[in-house]
Design a protein around this motif. Sequence first.
Motif, PDB file in Angstrom:
ATOM      1  N   PHE A 128      96.222  32.774  36.871  1.00 47.99           N
ATOM      2  CA  PHE A 128      97.876  32.161  37.265  1.00 47.99           C
ATOM      3  C   PHE A 128      98.588  33.326  35.429  1.00 47.99           C
ATOM      4  N   ALA A 129      99.966  33.725  36.293  1.00 48.03           N
ATOM      5  CA  ALA A 129     100.969  34.492  35.215  1.00 48.03           C
ATOM      6  C   ALA A 129     101.995  33.473  35.577  1.00 48.03           C
ATOM      7  N   GLU A 130     103.100  34.032  34.771  1.00 50.19           N
ATOM      8  CA  GLU A 130     103.628  33.806  35.151  1.00 50.19           C
ATOM      9  C   GLU A 130     104.849  34.547  33.881  1.00 50.19           C
ATOM     10  N   ARG A 131     106.518  35.304  34.734  1.00 50.15           N
ATOM     11  CA  ARG A 131     106.633  36.436  33.636  1.00 50.15           C
ATOM     12  C   ARG A 131     107.557  36.689  32.720  1.00 50.15           C
ATOM     13  N   GLY A 132     106.594  37.160  31.602  1.00 49.18           N
ATOM     14  CA  GLY A 132     106.659  37.174  30.530  1.00 49.18           C
ATOM     15  C   GLY A 132     105.821  36.832  29.225  1.00 49.18           C
ATOM     16  N   GLN A 133     104.936  35.652  29.359  1.00 48.31           N
ATOM     17  CA  GLN A 133     104.281  34.468  29.256  1.00 48.31           C
ATOM     18  C   GLN A 133     102.809  34.993  29.379  1.00 48.31           C
ATOM     19  N   GLY A 134     101.992  36.462  29.913  1.00 48.20           N
ATOM     20  CA  GLY A 134     100.905  36.598  30.068  1.00 48.20           C
ATOM     21  C   GLY A 134     100.067  36.223  31.312  1.00 48.20           C
ATOM     22  N   ALA A 135      98.881  36.927  31.336  1.00 53.10           N
ATOM     23  CA  ALA A 135      97.902  36.154  32.514  1.00 53.10           C
ATOM     24  C   ALA A 135      96.489  36.104  32.533  1.00 53.10           C
ATOM     25  N   TYR A 136      96.583  34.638  32.754  1.00 54.77           N
ATOM     26  CA  TYR A 136      95.044  33.433  32.635  1.00 54.77           C
ATOM     27  C   TYR A 136      94.201  33.852  33.931  1.00 54.77           C
ATOM     28  N   LEU A 137      92.915  33.493  33.986  1.00 54.66           N
ATOM     29  CA  LEU A 137      91.777  32.341  34.107  1.00 54.66           C
ATOM     30  C   LEU A 137      90.673  31.618  33.841  1.00 54.66           C
ATOM     31  N   ASN A 138      91.480  30.990  34.847  1.00 56.45           N
ATOM     32  CA  ASN A 138      91.135  29.298  33.318  1.00 56.45           C
ATOM     33  C   ASN A 138      92.319  28.791  32.461  1.00 56.45           C
ATOM     34  N   ASN A 139      91.094  28.697  31.482  1.00 58.46           N
ATOM     35  CA  ASN A 139      91.914  28.520  30.164  1.00 58.46           C
ATOM     36  C   ASN A 139      91.662  30.760  28.700  1.00 58.46           C
ATOM     37  N   ARG A 140      90.704  31.077  29.835  1.00 58.99           N
ATOM     38  CA  ARG A 140      91.050  32.775  29.468  1.00 58.99           C
ATOM     39  C   ARG A 140      92.377  33.172  29.446  1.00 58.99           C
ATOM     40  N   ARG A 141      92.452  34.433  28.551  1.00 62.87           N
ATOM     41  CA  ARG A 141      93.407  35.027  28.730  1.00 62.87           C
ATOM     42  C   ARG A 141      93.350  36.420  29.406  1.00 62.87           C
ATOM     43  N   LEU A 142      93.754  36.945  29.788  1.00 60.93           N
ATOM     44  CA  LEU A 142      93.336  37.851  30.950  1.00 60.93           C
ATOM     45  C   LEU A 142      93.811  39.678  30.177  1.00 60.93           C
ATOM     46  N   ARG A 143      93.063  40.852  29.934  1.00 59.73           N
ATOM     47  CA  ARG A 143      93.295  42.214  30.121  1.00 59.73           C
ATOM     48  C   ARG A 143      92.966  42.891  30.845  1.00 59.73           C
ATOM     49  N   VAL A 144      93.461  43.629  31.104  1.00 54.83           N
ATOM     50  CA  VAL A 144      93.154  44.575  32.586  1.00 54.83           C
ATOM     51  C   VAL A 144      91.990  46.019  31.035  1.00 54.83           C
ATOM     52  N   ALA A 145      90.429  46.344  32.328  1.00 55.55           N
ATOM     53  CA  ALA A 145      89.943  46.997  31.137  1.00 55.55           C
ATOM     54  C   ALA A 145      90.734  48.706  30.469  1.00 55.55           C
ATOM     55  N   ALA A 146      89.985  48.620  29.820  1.00 53.90           N
ATOM     56  CA  ALA A 146      90.279  49.631  28.734  1.00 53.90           C
ATOM     57  C   ALA A 146      89.456  50.821  29.147  1.00 53.90           C
ATOM     58  N   ARG A 147      88.882  51.113  29.771  1.00 56.64           N
ATOM     59  CA  ARG A 147      88.532  52.475  30.726  1.00 56.64           C
ATOM     60  C   ARG A 147      89.624  53.580  30.599  1.00 56.64           C
ATOM     61  N   ARG A 148      89.196  54.888  30.033  1.00 56.87           N
ATOM     62  CA  ARG A 148      89.870  56.013  30.301  1.00 56.87           C
ATOM     63  C   ARG A 148      89.420  57.789  31.829  1.00 56.87           C
ATOM     64  N   ASP A 149      87.806  57.285  31.769  1.00 55.52           N
ATOM     65  CA  ASP A 149      87.295  58.271  32.856  1.00 55.52           C
ATOM     66  C   ASP A 149      86.684  57.619  33.946  1.00 55.52           C
ATOM     67  N   ILE A 150      87.994  57.705  34.413  1.00 57.68           N
ATOM     68  CA  ILE A 150      87.538  57.148  35.924  1.00 57.68           C
ATOM     69  C   ILE A 150      86.295  58.224  36.419  1.00 57.68           C
ATOM     70  N   ALA A 151      85.698  58.943  36.022  1.00 53.00           N
ATOM     71  CA  ALA A 151      83.934  58.893  36.167  1.00 53.00           C
ATOM     72  C   ALA A 151      83.208  57.865  36.289  1.00 53.00           C
ATOM     73  N   GLU A 152      83.454  56.721  35.487  1.00 55.81           N
ATOM     74  CA  GLU A 152      83.382  55.364  34.732  1.00 55.81           C
ATOM     75  C   GLU A 152      83.576  54.162  35.498  1.00 55.81           C
ATOM     76  N   ALA A 153      84.564  55.060  36.639  1.00 59.18           N
ATOM     77  CA  ALA A 153      85.461  53.436  36.756  1.00 59.18           C
ATOM     78  C   ALA A 153      84.833  53.298  38.166  1.00 59.18           C
ATOM     79  N   LEU A 154      85.029  51.353  38.249  1.00 60.96           N
ATOM     80  CA  LEU A 154      84.494  50.556  39.553  1.00 60.96           C
ATOM     81  C   LEU A 154      85.668  50.702  39.952  1.00 60.96           C
ATOM     82  N   VAL A 155      86.047  51.295  41.238  1.00 62.27           N
ATOM     83  CA  VAL A 155      87.037  51.195  41.802  1.00 62.27           C
ATOM     84  C   VAL A 155      86.996  50.082  43.354  1.00 62.27           C
ATOM     85  N   SER A 156      87.982  49.145  43.744  1.00 69.99           N
ATOM     86  CA  SER A 156      88.134  49.000  44.788  1.00 69.99           C
ATOM     87  C   SER A 156      89.155  49.524  45.918  1.00 69.99           C
ATOM     88  N   CYS A 157      89.022  48.621  46.677  1.00 64.44           N
ATOM     89  CA  CYS A 157      89.736  49.345  47.953  1.00 64.44           C
ATOM     90  C   CYS A 157      89.633  48.365  48.960  1.00 64.44           C
TER      91      CYS A 157
END
Length: 264
Positions: A128-157
């Motif tokens: 869940f997320a609310e604008r300006g309040q962050g995103a969460y999974l259950n009780n855990r705050r979420l952040r996107v992954a920090a990877r920079r190299d797409i050759a190491e990435a898991l991409v969904s489609c």
Amino acid sequence: MIRSALMNVMTAAVLKAGRGLKRDLGEVENLQVSIKGPGDFVTAADKRAEKTLFEELSKARPGYGFVMEEGGTVEGTDRSHTWHIDPLDGTTNFMHGVPVFAISVGLEREGHLVAGVIYNPATDDMYFAERGQGAYLNNRRLRVAARRDIAEALVSCGIPALGRASLHPRFKAEMAEVMARAGVLRRFGAAALDLAYVAAGACDGYWERGVKSWDVAAGALLVREAGGFVSTADGGDDLLGAGSILAGNEHMHRALLDILRRVR
């Protein structure tokens, strides 16, 4: 945690609809061995869940409009607010007893996404997320992954199904370009969860064409509130109307957009 009145309304509605889907999943698994198959049953489950969401959200926020996968558009007296609802995203997974599906509810206010909830009743995962309040999974705050190299990435489609043959040529061309550069490509089968996984850092990037507003409204806000970037697959801003989606952290979003732009 987000404890606003709006989030309480949304989570209560999806939990109520989710109880029915969790029960129905067990029935679907039994129907796999029948000659008729689970198709008609799943259609009914989908509509029951949407009816629950419509009733609960209408009661809590009278006058808000709706854009729904099954019920279409319902104009509200309050023209500034619109719910975008998918009562069962990942229908094919559900139909086959695969526990990768979700209820997705996003709220648009005057053209801006302001709140979103994605709930998988099979795993009891609530994003869940609310604008300006962050995103969460259950009780855990979420952040996107920090990877920079797409050759190491898991991409969904999203892979277009048989009934969307017109999308096949472009997807195959895009998939070939992404496969030539990205580490791993995955297809989970539920757009809302694809976006939730990007927000949670489980996936580094995601793109799909042929999506609707109810598929992406909640998930797009999740990704943004988790520090990620979201656009159409062509780099545009019309997330609810363009019919495509692209998400990732700053580096993955840019890399995937560059790759997709090679395909004409």
